[in-house]
Design an enzyme around this catalytic site. Sequence first.
Site, PDB file in Angstrom:
ATOM      1  N   SER A  28      40.377  49.729  34.966  1.00  0.00           N
ATOM      2  CA  SER A  28      41.341  48.661  34.680  1.00  0.00           C
ATOM      3  C   SER A  28      40.813  47.697  33.626  1.00  0.00           C
ATOM      4  O   SER A  28      39.720  47.159  33.767  1.00  0.00           O
ATOM      5  CB  SER A  28      41.624  47.836  35.934  1.00  0.00           C
ATOM      6  OG  SER A  28      42.039  48.665  36.968  1.00  0.00           O
ATOM      7  N   ALA A 111      36.738  48.243  37.362  1.00  0.00           N
ATOM      8  CA  ALA A 111      36.657  46.802  37.580  1.00  0.00           C
ATOM      9  C   ALA A 111      36.380  46.631  39.069  1.00  0.00           C
ATOM     10  O   ALA A 111      36.973  47.325  39.895  1.00  0.00           O
ATOM     11  CB  ALA A 111      37.975  46.145  37.208  1.00  0.00           C
TER      12      ALA A 111
END
Length: 267
Positions: A28, A111
């Site tokens: 992400s 992430a």
Amino acid sequence: MLTKEQAAIDFLKSQITEYPETAIILGSGLGGLVDEIQVEKRIPYSKIPHFPVATVEGHGGDLIFGKLEGVAVLAMNGRFHYYEGYEMADVVFPLRVMKLIGIKKLIVTNAAGGLNEDFEAGDLMLIEDMISLFPDNPLRGKNREVFGPRFPDMSEPFDLSWLEKTKSEALRLGIKLKTGTYIGLQGPKLETKAEIRYCRIIGGDAVGMSTVPEVIAANHMGIKVLGISVITNESIPKVAKEFTHAEVMSVANQAGKKLVELVKAVL
Ligand code: HPA
């Protein structure tokens, strides 16, 4: 039975001329790496037979074939999360296809929330080990012997020589690199304070909702793995405070620059 994977491979082979040995999964907010790739072919997932289609905000959805630092790579821009509703087999379908196309090494990025008191948002964490808190596993069910053994060894899920190389490259580049254990859980809800304490107590340094299924499938198939988390928020017991997906994406975008530098050096 390889019919589905075979259909995907046949299609991909009709699109590319060079077969990379290294794949990169972009987490992400980490799509910035794509800008560094000399793109030879960009193929939307929707064009590839049987490929799931990415849905989550902030994720692209294409396979990119090209060169990074002169090395042929296959980048997955956008990954499939279990929390989106996919079956585990779908989450790791791209990995199966990668194996059949000749991928031998995989760099996975994500992430993650930092559980370790020494971490702060924006840090990079080299994943040395992991804990699966997913309720399912991509290898559940009849074993597909073409890919690997029934009971794959997971005592070193991340390639030791790659870990050493990454540490020394980070040192050389002056990039602060934390190390630790990644805990993967189902999501999509974020953790309660009690869950954060629990994750820390059982040995986690960072927590996220991806990576574990792909690392299991890669290990099953004998693909070497390097994993790097971008710590986007502090999920530290006592410190944990509210944060938004937008903040996660923004920190990932920023810290992603260091990640790109590091990945290029490692290649
Ligand atoms: N928890 C789970 N997943 C995450 C987090 C978090 O704190 N941050 C980024 N992805």
